[in-house]
Write an enzyme that holds these catalytic residues in place. Structure first.
Site, PDB file in Angstrom:
ATOM      1  N   TYR A  52       0.801  -1.227   0.000  1.00  0.00           N
ATOM      2  CA  TYR A  52       0.000   0.000   0.000  1.00  0.00           C
ATOM      3  C   TYR A  52       0.839   1.285   0.000  1.00  0.00           C
ATOM      4  O   TYR A  52       0.278   2.375  -0.112  1.00  0.00           O
ATOM      5  CB  TYR A  52      -0.910   0.034   1.240  1.00  0.00           C
ATOM      6  CG  TYR A  52      -1.915  -1.076   1.299  1.00  0.00           C
ATOM      7  CD1 TYR A  52      -2.974  -1.136   0.396  1.00  0.00           C
ATOM      8  CD2 TYR A  52      -1.818  -2.079   2.266  1.00  0.00           C
ATOM      9  CE1 TYR A  52      -3.914  -2.154   0.453  1.00  0.00           C
ATOM     10  CE2 TYR A  52      -2.754  -3.107   2.332  1.00  0.00           C
ATOM     11  CZ  TYR A  52      -3.789  -3.135   1.416  1.00  0.00           C
ATOM     12  OH  TYR A  52      -4.715  -4.152   1.475  1.00  0.00           O
ATOM     13  N   HIS A  57      -4.555   5.961  -1.575  1.00  0.00           N
ATOM     14  CA  HIS A  57      -5.218   5.958  -0.269  1.00  0.00           C
ATOM     15  C   HIS A  57      -4.242   6.229   0.871  1.00  0.00           C
ATOM     16  O   HIS A  57      -4.653   6.520   1.983  1.00  0.00           O
ATOM     17  CB  HIS A  57      -5.899   4.600  -0.066  1.00  0.00           C
ATOM     18  CG  HIS A  57      -7.149   4.660   0.749  1.00  0.00           C
ATOM     19  ND1 HIS A  57      -7.981   5.752   0.797  1.00  0.00           N
ATOM     20  CD2 HIS A  57      -7.737   3.724   1.565  1.00  0.00           C
ATOM     21  CE1 HIS A  57      -9.018   5.503   1.579  1.00  0.00           C
ATOM     22  NE2 HIS A  57      -8.880   4.289   2.067  1.00  0.00           N
ATOM     23  N   PHE A 101      -5.814  -1.027  10.642  1.00  0.00           N
ATOM     24  CA  PHE A 101      -6.318  -0.819   9.296  1.00  0.00           C
ATOM     25  C   PHE A 101      -7.091   0.485   9.275  1.00  0.00           C
ATOM     26  O   PHE A 101      -7.478   1.031  10.318  1.00  0.00           O
ATOM     27  CB  PHE A 101      -7.182  -2.001   8.859  1.00  0.00           C
ATOM     28  CG  PHE A 101      -6.369  -3.205   8.479  1.00  0.00           C
ATOM     29  CD1 PHE A 101      -5.697  -3.230   7.272  1.00  0.00           C
ATOM     30  CD2 PHE A 101      -6.265  -4.301   9.334  1.00  0.00           C
ATOM     31  CE1 PHE A 101      -4.922  -4.322   6.911  1.00  0.00           C
ATOM     32  CE2 PHE A 101      -5.504  -5.402   8.986  1.00  0.00           C
ATOM     33  CZ  PHE A 101      -4.829  -5.413   7.769  1.00  0.00           C
ATOM     34  N   ASN A 103     -10.055   1.440   8.677  1.00  0.00           N
ATOM     35  CA  ASN A 103     -11.364   1.568   9.322  1.00  0.00           C
ATOM     36  C   ASN A 103     -11.314   1.474  10.849  1.00  0.00           C
ATOM     37  O   ASN A 103     -12.351   1.498  11.505  1.00  0.00           O
ATOM     38  CB  ASN A 103     -12.338   0.532   8.766  1.00  0.00           C
ATOM     39  CG  ASN A 103     -11.888  -0.897   9.006  1.00  0.00           C
ATOM     40  OD1 ASN A 103     -10.796  -1.127   9.507  1.00  0.00           O
ATOM     41  ND2 ASN A 103     -12.719  -1.857   8.649  1.00  0.00           N
ATOM     42  N   ASP A 128      -7.023  11.309   1.882  1.00  0.00           N
ATOM     43  CA  ASP A 128      -7.203  11.465   0.440  1.00  0.00           C
ATOM     44  C   ASP A 128      -8.646  11.889   0.163  1.00  0.00           C
ATOM     45  O   ASP A 128      -9.531  11.650   0.986  1.00  0.00           O
ATOM     46  CB  ASP A 128      -6.896  10.151  -0.281  1.00  0.00           C
ATOM     47  CG  ASP A 128      -7.747   8.998   0.249  1.00  0.00           C
ATOM     48  OD1 ASP A 128      -7.676   8.712   1.460  1.00  0.00           O
ATOM     49  OD2 ASP A 128      -8.502   8.403  -0.535  1.00  0.00           O
ATOM     50  N   ASN A 149     -13.673   5.684   5.366  1.00  0.00           N
ATOM     51  CA  ASN A 149     -13.762   4.767   6.508  1.00  0.00           C
ATOM     52  C   ASN A 149     -12.895   5.191   7.685  1.00  0.00           C
ATOM     53  O   ASN A 149     -13.241   4.949   8.849  1.00  0.00           O
ATOM     54  CB  ASN A 149     -13.403   3.344   6.083  1.00  0.00           C
ATOM     55  CG  ASN A 149     -14.481   2.707   5.227  1.00  0.00           C
ATOM     56  OD1 ASN A 149     -15.661   3.049   5.352  1.00  0.00           O
ATOM     57  ND2 ASN A 149     -14.088   1.809   4.335  1.00  0.00           N
TER      58      ASN A 149
END
Length: 224
Positions: A52, A57, A101, A103, A128, A149
């Site tokens: 990632y 994101h 994570f 969320n 973002d 989220n």
């Protein structure tokens, strides 16, 4: 003689009453003095994991990473994230990358906000934003989660939406049904070329937030 004793007693009583009032007045004055926090919690949102690192994101991570590298401060692994401390013009900026994570980002925000006793008005969350063209900056003092989220979880755990958001535009150049792939995809080549200049500007936003205040920062940087 009686008059002299009466006068002496009255004078002593007045002095005693005056002495009793001083601490009360002093306490009242002290209660009106507000302590101003010079600590700021700057939270870049992203997803952990090598896959990632260069995704859209993860722009929140990328911005705080850029500032930390520029100012030669290092991140240390701490509870629920990675933390770097940067000092500038008498302010202390705590740069946080939650290692939950996306969320569950609110857990780290709440923990470090409480641990460092940082007031809500000294918190900035970097995310973002699909609704802004690439690299566009928008700072707001509050607002909805906008379907993000990370913000959704922060709103829930802080029980408020009244905290500063720094939104970095990633545009919405994706085909219908491809939003997730786009958000979790890597930057295009032309975006990669322009990114360093935008990251430099983003780092100035953070410093301005702590030194010039929210209103001045919005006036100076919004729309750039």
């Amino acid at each position: 003689m009686i008059k002299w004793i009466t006068t002496l007693f009255s004078s002593t009583k007045a002095e005693d009453n005056s002495n009793c009032r001083k601490p009360e007045n002093q306490e009242h004055q002290n209660s009106n003095i507000k302590s101003v926090s010079t600590k700021y919690l700057i939270v870049g949102l992203g997803n952990i994991g090598a896959e990632y690192v260069n995704t859209r994101h993860n722009i929140g991570f990328k911005i705080v990473d850029f500032l930390a590298k520029k100012e030669a401060v290092n991140f240390e692994t701490v509870k629920l994230g990675s933390l770097a401390q940067y000092k500038f013009k008498g302010r202390t900026f705590l740069l946080l990358k939650p290692n939950t994570f996306m969320n569950l980002s609110g857990k780290a925000v709440k923990l470090w906000m409480d641990k460092e006793k940082i007031p809500l008005e000294n918190i900035m969350i970097i995310t973002d934003d699909l609704n802004l063209s690439f690299g566009t900056i928008r700072i707001k003092p509050k607002g909805s989660d906008g379907g993000h989220n990370g913000l959704k979880n922060i709103n829930l755990l802080l029980n408020t939406t009244n905290y500063t958001r720094f939104r970095f535009g990633i545009s919405d150049e994706f085909k219908k049904g491809k939003q997730i792939d786009y958000v979790l995809g890597e930057w295009e080549e032309d975006e990669k070329t322009k990114l360093p200049e935008r990251l430099e500007l983003a780092s100035e936003v953070i410093k301005s937030f702590g030194t010039a205040g929210l209103e001045n920062t919005m006036t100076t940087f919004n729309g750039k």
